[in-house]
Design a protein around this motif. Structure first.
Motif, short mmCIF file in Angstrom:
data_model
loop_
_atom_site.label_atom_id
_atom_site.label_comp_id
_atom_site.label_asym_id
_atom_site.label_seq_id
_atom_site.Cartn_x
_atom_site.Cartn_y
_atom_site.Cartn_z
N ILE A 1 0.47 -45.16 -0.42
CA ILE A 1 1.70 -44.75 0.23
C ILE A 1 2.68 -45.90 0.16
O ILE A 1 2.33 -47.04 0.45
N ASP A 2 3.89 -45.57 -0.23
CA ASP A 2 4.94 -46.59 -0.25
C ASP A 2 5.74 -46.45 1.04
O ASP A 2 6.50 -45.51 1.21
N GLY A 3 5.52 -47.37 1.97
CA GLY A 3 6.15 -47.24 3.28
C GLY A 3 7.60 -47.70 3.33
O GLY A 3 8.25 -47.59 4.38
N CYS B 1 -2.19 -44.32 16.13
CA CYS B 1 -1.96 -43.01 15.51
C CYS B 1 -2.43 -41.95 16.48
O CYS B 1 -3.59 -41.93 16.87
N VAL C 1 10.29 -45.20 4.62
CA VAL C 1 10.12 -44.91 6.04
C VAL C 1 10.60 -46.10 6.88
O VAL C 1 11.32 -45.93 7.86
N ARG C 2 10.20 -47.30 6.46
CA ARG C 2 10.60 -48.50 7.21
C ARG C 2 12.11 -48.65 7.28
O ARG C 2 12.66 -49.04 8.30
N VAL D 1 7.08 -42.27 14.10
CA VAL D 1 6.99 -41.48 12.86
C VAL D 1 6.20 -40.23 13.22
O VAL D 1 5.16 -40.32 13.86
N VAL E 1 8.25 -39.57 0.27
CA VAL E 1 7.78 -40.88 0.73
C VAL E 1 6.63 -41.39 -0.14
O VAL E 1 5.85 -42.26 0.28
N LEU F 1 -0.42 -42.93 6.82
CA LEU F 1 0.91 -43.49 7.10
C LEU F 1 0.81 -44.62 8.12
O LEU F 1 1.45 -45.67 7.96
N VAL G 1 2.56 -43.53 15.15
CA VAL G 1 2.61 -42.36 14.26
C VAL G 1 1.98 -41.20 15.03
O VAL G 1 0.87 -41.34 15.54
N ALA H 1 -0.46 -47.60 6.34
CA ALA H 1 0.53 -48.18 5.42
C ALA H 1 1.63 -48.90 6.20
O ALA H 1 2.19 -49.89 5.72
N LEU H 2 1.97 -48.38 7.38
CA LEU H 2 3.06 -48.95 8.16
C LEU H 2 2.55 -49.98 9.18
O LEU H 2 3.32 -50.54 9.94
#
Lengths: 411, 411
Positions: free
Chosen positions: B116-118, B169, B121-122, B37, B100, B160, B5, B163-164
């Protein structure tokens, strides 16, 4: 107490000062006891600024990401207008298209509204707030941001008015109503007090530019009274667009519309077989090009000539597509002319009166204007002429039908 | 193949040209086989432009509508970056915070991420796309747009990444890493190769400005390796922020942080009763003012003196609130001074070494700098001094702890 949906365009919200002015007007309507939902466009110039950024990155910018970008324009305006209302003591809340579930299809840059969930708006109205909604934008089933295309804010306003069962939808614009024709072409053009949805539809689709065509369609379909008003002059009545009623003023012709943005394509010598029109126009439609007039003449042999008009911006693309199809179909030739205009006379009165068409053609003939295409409907007659005859033709018709004078009592 | 990320701040995306440059870098990482990302801020200047518009309408603009307005800044950037990637042949898709599902609480202008609902994105990563997410923004339970406050894009990136379950990062910024102190104050300040979350937390909270504190908290909590890198220089290693490991370089002190934006308030002669601190600070907290240092001294009689620091912007507001409370509590007097600074030495090494505090105080004393407040934690010692001693104090401490040299092997 009634519920009014008002729409203010980009010029009306073009600066902080003008946004303050819109807030004052909205508060004025609230003081009269109305509930108000306000739909706004991007501040004038903003959409072009954003488009400029996009074009710097990719000259052919379009699709999903362009909508993500452009939708920020209206989002800025809703926030500023809600702030202005609140700072003047009027409770307000802003919503993006996605937030009030303006559900559209997924045709980015020219999406169509499919459904609006009015619940959130109603809740805030019930709590005594002015609700400010971003025009021009929506959200598809997947949650992607969509835009309705330029002028789409009118459609947002009417669709919201329909969903909320509003008493009137008021479109504030930089003109004070709908005129018998464009006053820049005919100086003694007259403002109409009322006009029917059907007439307005023909006027709008033919280029009157006051209202977006889809907005009028929506308004007619759901019978939402629609009023066009000036956002700069106070106290005007504008023009009310409604269903036809018995006591409406009965002019033969309500107005003269014209469209300078048309281009003509003719496919000559197409084998005269079933499905040919579909094979030509299907390819054009698949490319998302809208076709306006369509005329087909049977030729001398077993072939036919097929003519139609498209928006001038789509001319090159359409010529390319139609050229390919014409080869496949064994057509003789494809001809095109982007230098044409369409002039139309519009009026529900013509339904019950003969001789309107011949009066139109004779007025044009008297000025030596050659007619290239003719197309008629219940309440309009359109002709395509050379671009150079635009002003002359419109003025001749405005005179011939006496449009500078208000109509007499119903005949 | 790993998942990275990356976060690019406002300066890194400050023009169309720079956005193109970011796109090239992202594509470079993709070519190395990474999934990427990207989290972006608003183009530099944009947030201030929007704030300017808001302030023209209401000088005290805040709350819900300000978030609707400001969140457009990042939305413009995500669209432009996604376009730039696509135009270079790299599939990409942009998402707003709401899209997202960056769920926050409802504290407008300074919201906190809750979830966060990943999944979305996934899905796009699996489809081979670069996913571009708007930093700084989220959405509350009711669907209202929220913002995380300035610098919040760092937090978005780390949240993020957590979450992922990302491998790293990377925060791209206009500096090439974390330094032992601000190089503008101490020219021979040195870039750190590694630093622990705890140390970084103290550095960030004390004003190192490289990373937002909440981002570091998040990174530490979810053990997301965090790297600070320059967005302008290619090939740098930056500074890696991780959990403490046995073989890390063992300096006594890793760095010196300072904060020029503090102001001090002292309530003198407060009756020394249970609940007094709460009654003073509770009122301050209710006004959403963050309190930094807190020191309480028992006075000679049955009263106590109570001192704390706040951000300098909150000083006037805090003085007003504390003044009211002090009267209610029967305190003798409220004194305030907005012209103070805090200087802190930070290092996990100090846990196991005595004498750090005395070395700090003696270095300051040698320069004749009077210490007004002292506060300590496991890995930092902070002092408050007169504003005028800032540079002198920081340089003296940088020398005293030999920070210009890389540390020796673990002692």
């Amino acid at each position: 107490m009634s519920l009014i949906v008002q729409k203010y365009g980009g010029t009306s919200v073009g600066s902080v000062e003008r946004i303050q002015h819109v807030a004052d007007r909205v508060i004025g309507y609230r003081r009269q006891g109305h509930d108000v939902v306000v739909v706004v466009s991007a501040m004038s110039g903003e959409t072009d600024r954003l488009l400029g950024l996009a074009r710097e990155i990719r000259p052919d910018a379009d699709g999903r990401e362009l909508d993500v970008l452009l939708s920020t324009g209206e989002q800025v305006t809703i926030a500023l207008l809600a702030m202005a209302l609140e700072s003047k003591g009027c409770p307000a809340r802003s919503f993006t298209g996605a937030q009030v579930h303006i559900r559209t299809d997924s045709a980015h840059n020219k999406a169509r509204i499919q459904e609006i969930d009015g619940a959130r708006v109603r809740r805030d109205l019930a709590d005594g707030r002015v609700v400010v909604v971003a025009g021009f934008q929506g959200v598809d089933e997947m949650g992607n941001i969509t835009t309705l295309g330029r002028g789409g804010s009118d459609t947002t306003a009417v669709a919201l008015a329909a969903a909320l069962n509003a008493d009137e939808c008021q479109i504030f614009t930089d003109v004070d109503g709908v005129y018998t024709t464009d006053p820049r072409v005919v100086p003694n053009a007259r403002r109409l007090e009322r006009i029917t949805f059907e007439e307005m539809l023909e006027m709008a689709s033919l280029g009157s530019k006051v209202l977006q065509i889809r907005a009028v369609e929506f308004a007619g379909k759901y019978n939402v009274p629609l009023r066009v008003l000036s956002s700069f002059e106070e106290g005007g009545e504008g023009t009310l667009i409604t269903l036809e009623e018995g006591d409406m003023e009965q002019a033969l012709i309500s107005g003269i519309a014209f469209n300078q943005n048309e281009a003509q394509l003719t496919v000559e010598g197409v084998p005269d077989q079933p499905g040919v029109a579909h094979r030509i126009l299907g390819a054009v439609a698949d490319a998302n090009i809208e076709v306006d007039m369509i005329v087909q003449n049977v030729g001398a042999d077993a072939t036919t000539d097929f003519t139609f008009t498209v928006h001038r911006n789509d001319f090159d693309k359409a010529m390319r597509i139609v050229g390919e199809r014409a080869r496949e179909l064994g057509a003789r030739e494809v001809k095109g002319d982007p230098r044409i205009v369409k002039i139309s006379i519009v009026g529900v009165g013509m339904r019950s009166h003969a001789g309107i068409a011949s009066r139109m053609f004779s007025a044009l003939a008297a000025e030596g204007i050659n007619i290239r295409m003719i197309s008629t409907s219940e309440i309009k007659i359109s002709v395509v002429v050379d671009e150079k005859y635009l002003e002359l033709g419109v003025r001749a018709l405005h005179d011939a039908f006496g449009l500078e004078h208000a109509p007499q009592e119903a005949s």
